[in-house]
Design a protein around this motif. Structure first.
Motif, PDB file in Angstrom:
ATOM      1  N   ASP A 438      51.852  58.297  38.577  1.00  0.00           N
ATOM      2  CA  ASP A 438      50.924  57.204  38.338  1.00  0.00           C
ATOM      3  C   ASP A 438      50.946  56.231  39.512  1.00  0.00           C
ATOM      4  O   ASP A 438      52.014  55.775  39.934  1.00  0.00           O
ATOM      5  N   ILE A 439      49.785  55.932  40.038  1.00  0.00           N
ATOM      6  CA  ILE A 439      49.663  54.914  41.080  1.00  0.00           C
ATOM      7  C   ILE A 439      48.698  53.852  40.570  1.00  0.00           C
ATOM      8  O   ILE A 439      47.746  54.141  39.848  1.00  0.00           O
ATOM      9  N   LEU A 440      48.972  52.612  40.933  1.00  0.00           N
ATOM     10  CA  LEU A 440      48.267  51.481  40.346  1.00  0.00           C
ATOM     11  C   LEU A 440      47.409  50.771  41.376  1.00  0.00           C
ATOM     12  O   LEU A 440      47.871  50.430  42.465  1.00  0.00           O
ATOM     13  N   TYR A 441      46.150  50.563  41.027  1.00  0.00           N
ATOM     14  CA  TYR A 441      45.228  49.803  41.880  1.00  0.00           C
ATOM     15  C   TYR A 441      44.860  48.494  41.184  1.00  0.00           C
ATOM     16  O   TYR A 441      44.416  48.498  40.046  1.00  0.00           O
ATOM     17  N   GLU A 442      45.057  47.396  41.899  1.00  0.00           N
ATOM     18  CA  GLU A 442      44.642  46.092  41.410  1.00  0.00           C
ATOM     19  C   GLU A 442      43.471  45.620  42.261  1.00  0.00           C
ATOM     20  O   GLU A 442      43.654  45.170  43.388  1.00  0.00           O
ATOM     21  N   PRO A 443      42.249  45.734  41.770  1.00  0.00           N
ATOM     22  CA  PRO A 443      41.081  45.319  42.551  1.00  0.00           C
ATOM     23  C   PRO A 443      41.167  43.853  42.929  1.00  0.00           C
ATOM     24  O   PRO A 443      41.739  43.043  42.189  1.00  0.00           O
ATOM     25  N   PRO A 444      40.631  43.475  44.078  1.00  0.00           N
ATOM     26  CA  PRO A 444      40.736  42.084  44.521  1.00  0.00           C
ATOM     27  C   PRO A 444      40.032  41.127  43.567  1.00  0.00           C
ATOM     28  O   PRO A 444      38.893  41.345  43.155  1.00  0.00           O
ATOM     29  N   ARG A 445      40.741  40.104  43.190  1.00  0.00           N
ATOM     30  CA  ARG A 445      40.194  39.050  42.330  1.00  0.00           C
ATOM     31  C   ARG A 445      41.180  37.883  42.329  1.00  0.00           C
ATOM     32  O   ARG A 445      42.387  38.075  42.277  1.00  0.00           O
ATOM     33  N   ASP A 446      40.627  36.658  42.372  1.00  0.00           N
ATOM     34  CA  ASP A 446      41.465  35.470  42.335  1.00  0.00           C
ATOM     35  C   ASP A 446      41.236  34.616  41.108  1.00  0.00           C
ATOM     36  O   ASP A 446      42.052  33.739  40.795  1.00  0.00           O
ATOM     37  N   GLY A 447      40.115  34.814  40.440  1.00  0.00           N
ATOM     38  CA  GLY A 447      39.828  33.972  39.290  1.00  0.00           C
ATOM     39  C   GLY A 447      38.765  34.585  38.408  1.00  0.00           C
ATOM     40  O   GLY A 447      38.237  35.670  38.691  1.00  0.00           O
ATOM     41  N   PRO A 448      38.411  33.909  37.325  1.00  0.00           N
ATOM     42  CA  PRO A 448      37.438  34.455  36.386  1.00  0.00           C
ATOM     43  C   PRO A 448      36.025  34.488  36.979  1.00  0.00           C
ATOM     44  O   PRO A 448      35.678  33.683  37.840  1.00  0.00           O
ATOM     45  N   THR A 449      35.241  35.417  36.493  1.00  0.00           N
ATOM     46  CA  THR A 449      33.858  35.528  36.942  1.00  0.00           C
ATOM     47  C   THR A 449      33.027  34.376  36.374  1.00  0.00           C
ATOM     48  O   THR A 449      32.964  34.184  35.163  1.00  0.00           O
ATOM     49  N   VAL A 450      32.392  33.638  37.275  1.00  0.00           N
ATOM     50  CA  VAL A 450      31.439  32.612  36.862  1.00  0.00           C
ATOM     51  C   VAL A 450      30.061  33.245  36.702  1.00  0.00           C
ATOM     52  O   VAL A 450      29.361  33.017  35.737  1.00  0.00           O
ATOM     53  N   TRP A 451      29.686  34.074  37.697  1.00  0.00           N
ATOM     54  CA  TRP A 451      28.454  34.861  37.602  1.00  0.00           C
ATOM     55  C   TRP A 451      28.559  36.047  38.558  1.00  0.00           C
ATOM     56  O   TRP A 451      29.384  36.061  39.469  1.00  0.00           O
ATOM     57  N   GLU A 452      27.723  37.040  38.331  1.00  0.00           N
ATOM     58  CA  GLU A 452      27.711  38.227  39.176  1.00  0.00           C
ATOM     59  C   GLU A 452      26.295  38.787  39.217  1.00  0.00           C
ATOM     60  O   GLU A 452      25.494  38.584  38.302  1.00  0.00           O
ATOM     61  N   ILE A 453      25.990  39.493  40.296  1.00  0.00           N
ATOM     62  CA  ILE A 453      24.685  40.119  40.489  1.00  0.00           C
ATOM     63  C   ILE A 453      24.922  41.555  40.931  1.00  0.00           C
ATOM     64  O   ILE A 453      25.604  41.796  41.936  1.00  0.00           O
ATOM     65  N   GLY A 454      24.368  42.514  40.205  1.00  0.00           N
ATOM     66  CA  GLY A 454      24.480  43.922  40.578  1.00  0.00           C
ATOM     67  C   GLY A 454      25.672  44.611  39.950  1.00  0.00           C
ATOM     68  O   GLY A 454      26.378  44.062  39.098  1.00  0.00           O
ATOM     69  N   ILE A 455      25.887  45.843  40.418  1.00  0.00           N
ATOM     70  CA  ILE A 455      26.978  46.698  39.943  1.00  0.00           C
ATOM     71  C   ILE A 455      27.761  47.158  41.164  1.00  0.00           C
ATOM     72  O   ILE A 455      27.167  47.684  42.109  1.00  0.00           O
TER      73      ILE A 455
END
Length: 654
Positions: A438-455
């Motif tokens: 098992d290898i673990l990936y932590e996608p980059p993120r620093d805080g909660p999503t306020v808004w997003e556009i697209g996928i």
């Protein structure tokens, strides 16, 4: 595929050699190693007999010395030798050895082109070994491929996918008296085609590009006699750019290409640059040219379906056992790697931060299962070999038949930004079977999503793609999922936004309807172009002073573009963020919905923001013509990171 007699090597004259297995005859120039003829099913030559012999079937490269212009080089051998000749197989070699007298004239590598015909096989194989010796001149490799020019009087139906096949124009239809050149040389409007049913259509070879992962078989069908000529690529290991790198396939000529490496949809960023006299060696291929026919009424679909069956046979036979070059490792000389990629998502971290009671704690433990989703894993070797696989729904992946060497392991997951990179080199040895667990990936993120556009899927396909100008259509893509392949969509932006640039309101706008798929320059009435500024309007209930916010912008494509970002002041100088000039993949002009992927993380100062209404200004100022521009993949605005301490993370769940 029928059986036939033994394979023979013949010498019809002092300038050609002929490989014959009773099903087909393959004629090669000697010592050049150019495919001058393919005899099959009663047709003396499937290749274009009106072309010079050197322009029928050939290996080529586009290369340049550092700082120099690109040079197109058809790879011609200077020496011929027989590698094997028996009743089951003939393999021949055409070599060219580089020396200093050739500097600046031909690419500084040794060339060994091979052709193989097997007993009972309805086709032939070709592969090549390129070698740059230590101390030789530096160079850049822009492109290398195998090209076949077929007879235009016979091959008029092209197929490259179940839903991408059609009767094609003749090459003569692209001449000035029968067509009108459009914004670039590859695109023409058919004004007086030989087949009147094609009048008013656009022809452009880039409309038939294909991602590497989907590019296994393509080719042409002759209706009289009913014969198919198919290029099959059984492995991706010798291609460059990864699974979603786009390449050309078949196009008007009639031309069929086996693309190994190109700068198309990538630009200079993907061009290998050999410096300081470094040693390099690579095997390209083998690829298979498959010929089929039917005794019944000509039906392209019958031949296409048979070609797909043959493609699967070739894929299952990889790595081939018959190539005799010691540089092509067989199955027992290769290794494999497997594992499982797990995702640590922000929601799981938040769940752990929000523990308020033992009941919540128990709930968190029970639900802190790491997300498992389809993932692309890619092994990359310095010499240019790549191996990739798609993981199953539980994140398990396996990559087999890997050449020996030291590799980097990368992965990316649709739905999440960023790239995973394994923290150590992986050494593949003959017979090795490495399980990474098992290898673990932590996608980059620093805080909660306020808004997003697209996928975040490395494509702009989910955004608004306009209907084409009815004067410039390819009928193949009418009511087709690949609507983006229509010509001239970049011009529709100014038509749809005549009085101002795009304004997107978070919580009101729909990115599938209100976010144009590409931020391109605006064409002005005098036919010049100007940069554009798009706005994203959003509300904040409050602003945490002194705490950084983050804007993450994933780019699906960029061509001689620049992205400037400003918050609440469209004239802020300097801009709050700029990429500078970047990208040269030309995907807008070449009807791609993605090129090279870029990810920018912008730290947003709280002083730039206001409680209540806010506007992010995205400016693309470059405007040298219609094509500098950006395709967005995904945009996310994150609030400040939680102030609570992060508890110990649970172990990945099984």
């Amino acid at each position: 595929m029928s059986s036939a007699g033994r394979v023979r090597l013949l010498y019809p004259d002092d300038r050609h050699v002929l490989l014959d297995n009773g099903i087909l005859q393959l004629t090669l120039s000697n010592p050049d190693g150019i495919v001058t003829g393919v005899r099959y099913h009663g047709v003396d030559n499937l290749l274009e007999v009106l072309n010079q012999e050197s322009n029928r079937g050939y290996w080529d490269v586009v290369w340049n010395e550092p700082g120099g212009k690109g040079i197109f080089d058809v790879l011609k051998g200077t020496d011929f030798r027989v590698i094997l000749e028996d009743e089951s197989q003939v393999e021949v070699s055409f070599t060219r050895t580089w020396d200093s007298s050739l500097q600046g004239k031909v690419i500084p590598i040794n060339i060994d082109k091979r052709f193989v015909v097997l007993r009972g096989s309805s086709g032939f194989y070709t592969y090549a070994i390129y070698e740059h010796m230590e101390g030789w001149p530096d160079f850049n490799l822009g492109e290398t491929r195998v090209a076949f020019k077929l007879r235009k009087d016979k091959f008029q139906y092209m197929a490259m996918a179940d839903d991408r096949q059609r009767v094609m124009p003749f090459p003569d239809d692209r001449m000035p008296e029968r067509s009108q050149r459009l914004a670039y040389a590859e695109a023409v409007l058919l004004t007086n085609p030989i087949n009147p049913e094609l009048k008013g259509e656009v022809d452009d070879k880039y409309q038939y590009s294909c991602d590497n992962k989907d590019n296994k078989v393509h080719g042409w069908v002759s209706l009289n006699p009913p014969v198919g000529f198919w290029q099959i690529t059984p492995s991706d290991e010798f291609r460059s750019g990864g699974p979603v790198k786009q390449n050309l396939t078949s196009h008007v000529g009639p031309t069929t290409l086996a693309m190994f490496h190109s700068a198309h949809y990538a630009g200079d960023d993907l061009v290998p640059k050999f410096r300081n006299g470094e040693y390099w060696k690579k095997v390209f291929g083998p690829v298979f040219i498959y010929l089929n026919s039917t005794l019944e009424k000509a039906d392209p679909l019958v031949l296409w379906e048979d070609a797909k069956i043959q493609m699967h046979r070739e894929v299952e036979s990889w790595p081939y056992s018959f190539p005799l070059s010691e540089d092509f490792p067989k199955a027992d000389q290769r290794g494999s790697i497997s594992g499982r990629l797990l995702m640590q998502t922000y929601q799981q971290i938040q769940l752990m931060l929000d523990w308020l009671s033992q009941e919540t704690l128990d709930h968190g433990k029970k639900n802190a299962r790491l997300l498992r989703i389809t993932v692309h894993t890619i092994l990359c070797l310095k010499q240019g070999y790549q191996f990739w696989a798609r993981a199953d729904v539980d994140g398990f992946f396996s990559i087999s038949n890997v050449r020996t060497g030291d590799y980097n392991l990368y992965a990316w997951v649709p739905g999440f930004i960023g790239d995973y990179k394994y923290d150590a080199n992986i050494t593949i040895t003959p017979g090795s079977d490495i399980n990474l667990g098992d290898i673990l990936y932590e996608p980059p993120r620093d805080g909660p999503t306020v808004w997003e556009i697209g996928i975040p899927d490395r494509s702009a396909a989910e955004f608004y793609i306009p209907d084409p100008n009815p004067l410039y259509i390819n009928k193949l893509y009418v009511n087709h999922p690949d609507k983006f392949r229509q010509y001239g969509l970049w011009e529709r932006f100014a038509e749809l936004y005549p009085d101002g640039d795009l304004v997107y309101t978070v919580g009101v706008s729909d990115y599938g309807k209100d976010w144009f798929f590409a931020q391109v320059p605006r064409r002005k009435p005098d036919s010049s172009y100007q940069g554009t500024t798009w706005q994203i309007k959003f509300k904040l209930d409050s602003v945490v002073q002194g705490a950084p916010y983050k804007l993450r912008v994933a780019i699906a494509s960029s061509t001689l573009a620049e992205l400037q970002v400003r918050f609440n002041d469209p004239r802020a100088s300097p801009a709050h963020f700029t990429t500078g000039l970047f990208g040269r993949d030309n995907s807008v002009a070449r009807h791609g919905i993605h090129g090279l992927h870029w990810l920018f993380t912008i730290t947003v100062r709280s002083s730039w923001l206001s409680a209540g209404e806010n506007t992010a200004f995205l400016t693309q100022p470059r405007s040298s013509g219609p094509f500098p521009g950006i395709m967005y993949d995904y945009i996310r605005f994150e609030g400040p990171a939680p102030s609570s301490p992060t508890p110990h993370k649970p172990s990945p769940s099984k």
